[in-house]
Design a protein around this motif. Structure first.
Motif, short mmCIF file in Angstrom:
data_model
loop_
_atom_site.label_atom_id
_atom_site.label_comp_id
_atom_site.label_asym_id
_atom_site.label_seq_id
_atom_site.Cartn_x
_atom_site.Cartn_y
_atom_site.Cartn_z
N GLN A 96 -70.41 10.58 70.53
CA GLN A 96 -70.92 11.75 71.25
C GLN A 96 -71.00 11.48 72.74
N LEU A 122 -73.78 19.67 70.00
CA LEU A 122 -74.24 18.29 69.83
C LEU A 122 -75.35 18.22 68.78
N SER A 140 -69.58 14.99 61.69
CA SER A 140 -70.00 14.60 63.05
C SER A 140 -68.80 14.28 63.92
N SER A 148 -73.62 18.17 65.43
CA SER A 148 -73.03 16.87 65.14
C SER A 148 -74.10 15.85 64.76
N SER A 166 -77.57 11.89 70.92
CA SER A 166 -77.13 10.57 70.43
C SER A 166 -78.31 9.67 70.16
N ALA A 173 -76.00 15.17 75.57
CA ALA A 173 -75.30 14.20 74.72
C ALA A 173 -76.16 12.96 74.50
N SER A 220 -67.85 16.52 67.16
CA SER A 220 -67.92 15.94 68.51
C SER A 220 -66.54 15.71 69.08
#
Lengths: 203, 161
Positions: free
Chosen positions: A194, B15, B72, B18, A137, A133, B76
């Protein structure tokens, strides 16, 4: 032509890459090691700390790339147009501040994510999730800020030039830059969503 | 807890989907904003009264970024470290992100080029405005197709481990 007589265009490099991939793939398959190409075990073999740290580095690094790109584009235009119209220099700093805000998004995200890091002795499924994550991100906020910084910078440069021509145009053309800066904000939102559910690394 | 259908690394792909949804649409929106914006600024020095109506391409490029944001957020929102997450769902989410991402990239590029040419033509001939808006709508709808496919893929997700 390269030094040893090979073709060196980008298309040639693409062909070399594809050829190497096919040769390696055939070698592995035909010698019975085909299962050693395993994306899943590769993803699990890399430590979650590597994913998380790379994400944090890319968050701040790429955001600053975008901000810098925007700032030098605006700055060069202001300084060039300011030779004949010095009144534009102070007002158009607002475009540079919009680009700087892009770097601020990156550093906020990097600091928030670095608070999640901590040393653990064994990795759980949750720590892998946190690693992935933070990586994605960081990539999101970094690359969205590159796009945003370039957009705000180039439109800010047009704002400076329009302002130098006629000071009535400044506010109208600045609105375009404001639309551009929204893109970086979206990247920040997605990054925080996220990692919002990602638990900290803890024993 | 991990199994064949729900491996630990499944969330990597979700992920990724996203993130790529937001990143690629951001690049498309940034290109559209910049290309059309520089054209508007150039046109505005000659016809400042037309700037406000000419902001339409910039707004439509921003909408493309919103398409990516929607996908997204939806993707998520369906992921969480505690709940089971299958590799099937992860790959679906990756596909959803790539579909809205690449279509948004292309739509943003098209909106930018049409907006740039459109505002310059509009400043010379006001009759072109309706034509420019129609072309921008057709370009925008390309991104919408990607959003539709992404949402269809997302509804197919099941997490049976």
């Amino acid at each position: 032509m390269g030094a040893l007589g090979y073709a060196s265009s980008p298309a040639a490099y693409a062909v070399y890459t594809v050829a190497a991939t096919i040769v390696i793939g055939l070698y592995l398959t035909l010698t019975g090691y085909g299962e050693s190409f395993d994306v899943g075990s590769y993803l699990l073999a890399i430590s979650p700390y590597m994913w998380a740290s790379t994400g944090i580095a890319l968050a701040i690094g790429l955001s600053v790339v975008g901000a810098a790109w925007g700032i030098f584009a605006v700055g060069a235009s202001i300084l060039g147009a300011g030779v004949k119209a010095p009144r534009i220099t102070t007002k158009n700093l607002v475009s540079i501040i919009f680009c700087e805000a892009v770097a601020i998004y990156g550093i906020i995200v990097a600091i928030v994510f670095s608070a999640k890091l901590g040393a653990v002795s064994t990795y759980t499924a949750a720590s892998y999730f946190t690693g992935y994550a933070i990586f994605w991100s960081g990539v999101t906020v970094g690359l969205c800020n590159v796009a945003c910084g370039v957009a705000v910078g180039l439109t800010g440069s047009s704002t400076a030039l329009a302002d130098a021509h006629d000071s009535q145009l400044f506010v109208k053309v600045l609105v375009i830059g404001i639309f551009g800066s929204v893109i970086g904000m979206f990247g920040l939102i997605v990054a925080l969503l996220q990692t919002g559910k990602a638990p900290d690394f803890k024993v | 807890m991990a199994s064949e259908q729900c491996p630990v690394y499944a969330s990597f792909f979700g992920l990724a989907g996203s993130s790529l949804a937001m990143i690629l649409t951001a690049f498309g929106a940034a290109y559209g904003t910049t290309k059309a914006g520089v054209g508007i600024a150039m046109m505005g020095t000659f016809r400042p009264d037309l700037i406000m109506k000419s902001l339409i391409p910039v707004v439509m490029a921003g909408i493309i970024a919103v398409y990516g944001l929607v996908v997204s957020v939806v993707v998520s929102g369906n992921m969480s470290p505690g709940t089971p997450y299958s590799l099937f769902t992860g790959m679906l989410h990756l596909g959803a992100g790539l579909s809205v991402g690449f279509t948004g990239l292309a739509a943003g590029y098209a909106v930018g080029v049409i907006g740039d040419a459109g505002v310059k033509g509009y400043s010379l001939s006001p009759r072109l405005f309706v034509g420019m808006v129609l072309m921008l709508i057709f370009a925008e709808v390309l991104g919408l197709y990607g959003l539709i496919v992404a949402l269809i893929l997302n509804t197919k997700a099941t997490n049976e481990c």
